[in-house]
Design a protein around this motif. Structure first.
Motif, mmCIF file in Angstrom:
data_model
loop_
_atom_site.group_PDB
_atom_site.id
_atom_site.type_symbol
_atom_site.label_atom_id
_atom_site.label_comp_id
_atom_site.label_asym_id
_atom_site.label_seq_id
_atom_site.Cartn_x
_atom_site.Cartn_y
_atom_site.Cartn_z
ATOM 1 N N PRO A 142 6.562 3.298 8.787
ATOM 2 C CA PRO A 142 6.978 4.688 8.599
ATOM 3 C C PRO A 142 6.301 5.302 7.381
ATOM 4 N N LYS A 143 6.260 6.633 7.352
ATOM 5 C CA LYS A 143 5.627 7.291 6.204
ATOM 6 C C LYS A 143 6.382 6.948 4.924
ATOM 7 N N TYR A 144 7.725 6.993 5.000
ATOM 8 C CA TYR A 144 8.560 6.622 3.864
ATOM 9 C C TYR A 144 9.411 5.415 4.248
ATOM 10 N N LEU A 145 9.492 4.461 3.321
ATOM 11 C CA LEU A 145 10.284 3.247 3.541
ATOM 12 C C LEU A 145 11.170 3.032 2.320
ATOM 13 N N ASN A 146 12.467 2.883 2.540
ATOM 14 C CA ASN A 146 13.395 2.622 1.440
ATOM 15 C C ASN A 146 13.826 1.162 1.433
ATOM 16 N N PHE A 165 14.157 1.018 -4.230
ATOM 17 C CA PHE A 165 12.886 1.737 -4.241
ATOM 18 C C PHE A 165 12.683 2.502 -2.947
ATOM 19 N N GLY A 166 11.913 3.581 -3.047
ATOM 20 C CA GLY A 166 11.361 4.247 -1.882
ATOM 21 C C GLY A 166 9.850 4.183 -1.998
ATOM 22 N N GLY A 167 9.165 3.970 -0.883
ATOM 23 C CA GLY A 167 7.710 3.877 -0.922
ATOM 24 C C GLY A 167 7.061 4.764 0.112
ATOM 25 N N ARG A 168 6.053 5.538 -0.316
ATOM 26 C CA ARG A 168 5.312 6.389 0.612
ATOM 27 C C ARG A 168 3.988 5.723 0.948
ATOM 28 N N ILE A 169 3.703 5.565 2.234
ATOM 29 C CA ILE A 169 2.457 4.940 2.661
ATOM 30 C C ILE A 169 1.266 5.777 2.213
ATOM 31 N N LEU A 170 0.200 5.109 1.794
ATOM 32 C CA LEU A 170 -1.048 5.797 1.467
ATOM 33 C C LEU A 170 -2.019 5.546 2.612
ATOM 34 N N GLY A 171 -2.471 6.609 3.243
ATOM 35 C CA GLY A 171 -3.308 6.460 4.419
ATOM 36 C C GLY A 171 -2.444 6.389 5.671
ATOM 37 N N ASP A 172 -2.999 5.768 6.718
ATOM 38 C CA ASP A 172 -2.288 5.688 7.989
ATOM 39 C C ASP A 172 -1.250 4.574 7.953
ATOM 40 N N GLY A 173 -0.221 4.743 8.741
ATOM 41 C CA GLY A 173 0.799 3.698 8.847
ATOM 42 C C GLY A 173 2.173 4.307 9.036
ATOM 43 N N GLY A 230 13.387 15.383 -0.126
ATOM 44 C CA GLY A 230 12.490 14.282 -0.440
ATOM 45 C C GLY A 230 12.186 14.119 -1.919
ATOM 46 N N TYR A 231 11.453 13.047 -2.237
ATOM 47 C CA TYR A 231 11.108 12.732 -3.623
ATOM 48 C C TYR A 231 10.289 13.854 -4.265
ATOM 49 N N LEU A 232 9.246 14.324 -3.573
ATOM 50 C CA LEU A 232 8.391 15.353 -4.167
ATOM 51 C C LEU A 232 9.074 16.712 -4.170
ATOM 52 N N ASP A 233 9.967 16.949 -3.214
ATOM 53 C CA ASP A 233 10.762 18.183 -3.239
ATOM 54 C C ASP A 233 11.682 18.207 -4.453
ATOM 55 N N PHE A 234 11.980 17.028 -4.987
ATOM 56 C CA PHE A 234 12.717 16.946 -6.248
ATOM 57 C C PHE A 234 11.773 17.027 -7.445
ATOM 58 N N LEU A 235 10.710 16.225 -7.441
ATOM 59 C CA LEU A 235 9.884 16.056 -8.634
ATOM 60 C C LEU A 235 9.147 17.325 -9.055
ATOM 61 N N ILE A 236 8.600 18.061 -8.090
ATOM 62 C CA ILE A 236 7.811 19.248 -8.452
ATOM 63 C C ILE A 236 8.689 20.350 -9.049
ATOM 64 N N ASN A 289 0.832 -1.213 0.000
ATOM 65 C CA ASN A 289 0.000 0.000 0.000
ATOM 66 C C ASN A 289 0.861 1.256 0.000
ATOM 67 N N ARG A 290 1.821 1.292 -0.929
ATOM 68 C CA ARG A 290 2.729 2.442 -1.007
ATOM 69 C C ARG A 290 2.866 2.944 -2.439
ATOM 70 N N LEU A 291 2.979 4.258 -2.548
ATOM 71 C CA LEU A 291 3.361 4.893 -3.800
ATOM 72 C C LEU A 291 4.859 4.665 -3.959
#
Length: 272
Positions: free
Chosen positions: A105-109, A95-103, A143-149, A79-81
């Motif tokens: 760690p928020k980010y898991l590598n 890979f790095g994965g961001r949890i969707l919803g509660d859980g 972070g990933y989104l601090d890079f992507l945007i 359940n991760r992006l």
């Protein structure tokens, strides 16, 4: 391919797509960085790898599963992006994965594997290295989104430190492409601490370092979505040398009305 397919073709993946849309990531960026979704299933990835002919030993060594004490394994990412982490040649190594919803760690590598050593790689460097060479400096974000945007908005000379303070190996890797760095970490307390640790390392490695602190406590992702890339680029031109940042931080965190506060201020500045 597995994560990309799950993002596009499953109902679960639709939630990840919706999250990306809310965060301002467009389809072109999603495809260029091969973002995906890890389903909320304990054996989806393991089963997929077995179906593609991977042996149990290969699956265990991949970093994509977690070993059970009782034997066997289950999927590490659920359940991760999913953000693929690539080497400088663009080959996927983790890979790095961001949890969707509660859980948590928020980010898991990915864990360390034969391919991936933590602290040896920088997210996005394979896409950004030519722009860094051309511009003569690199912007370092967290972070990933601090890079992507910012990258999506046309700010191409940046890399992300994969959620940790910069390591010696990452600094040396970056030094192949530029000797000038602008550190633009998140403005929260954790980001400030990571900024100071990174400054110490970059100065030891003889980089010329400036710091960009964005207004209103915004991180690069939030600032560009709110104010646009032109405003961000304008702020970049006015970044301050690292020592100005250290002095401002020291003054703001210690009581200047007390002699002991002034001593603490000086002691905070002197190591730099």
């Amino acid at each position: 391919e597995f994560f990309e397919q799950n993002l596009i073709e499953t109902a679960e993946g639709r939630r990840a797509l919706d999250y990306l849309a809310r965060r301002g990531v467009n389809e072109e960026t999603r495809k260029a960085f091969r973002l995906g979704y890890a389903p909320n299933n304990y054996d989806a990835m393991g089963g997929y790898l077995r179906s593609r002919g991977a042996s149990t030993v290969q699956i265990e060594r991949s970093g994509l599963v977690t070993l059970k004490e009782s034997g066997g394994f289950y999927d590490r990412f659920r359940n991760r992006l999913m953000f693929p982490i690539c080497d400088t040649q663009g080959r996927g190594i983790a890979f790095g994965g961001r949890i969707l919803g509660d859980g948590e760690p928020k980010y898991l590598n990915s864990p360390e594997t034969a391919l991936y050593t933590k602290g040896m790689n920088l997210f996005g460097l394979n896409h950004a290295r030519e722009a860094i060479r051309q511009r003569g400096y690199a912007i370092l974000v967290e972070g990933y989104l601090d890079f992507l945007i910012p990258f999506q908005a046309g700010v191409r000379n940046l890399v992300a430190s994969l959620g940790t303070a910069l390591t010696e190996n990452q600094a040396r890797l970056l030094g192949r492409y530029a000797r000038r760095i602008v550190v633009n970490f998140d403005p929260d307390s954790a980001g400030q601490a990571a900024t100071k640790r990174s400054l110490e390392l970059l100065l030891t490695e003889a980089f010329k370092v400036n710091v960009l602190t964005l207004p209103d406590n915004l991180d690069p992702d939030e600032y560009i979505r709110a104010h646009g890339p032109e405003s961000y680029l304008k702020l970049l031109k006015g970044t301050h040398p690292f020592l100005d940042y250290i002095v401002d931080q020291a003054i703001s965190t210690h009581d200047q009305t007390r002699p002991t506060g002034k001593v603490e201020t000086i002691n905070a500045i002197l190591p730099y």
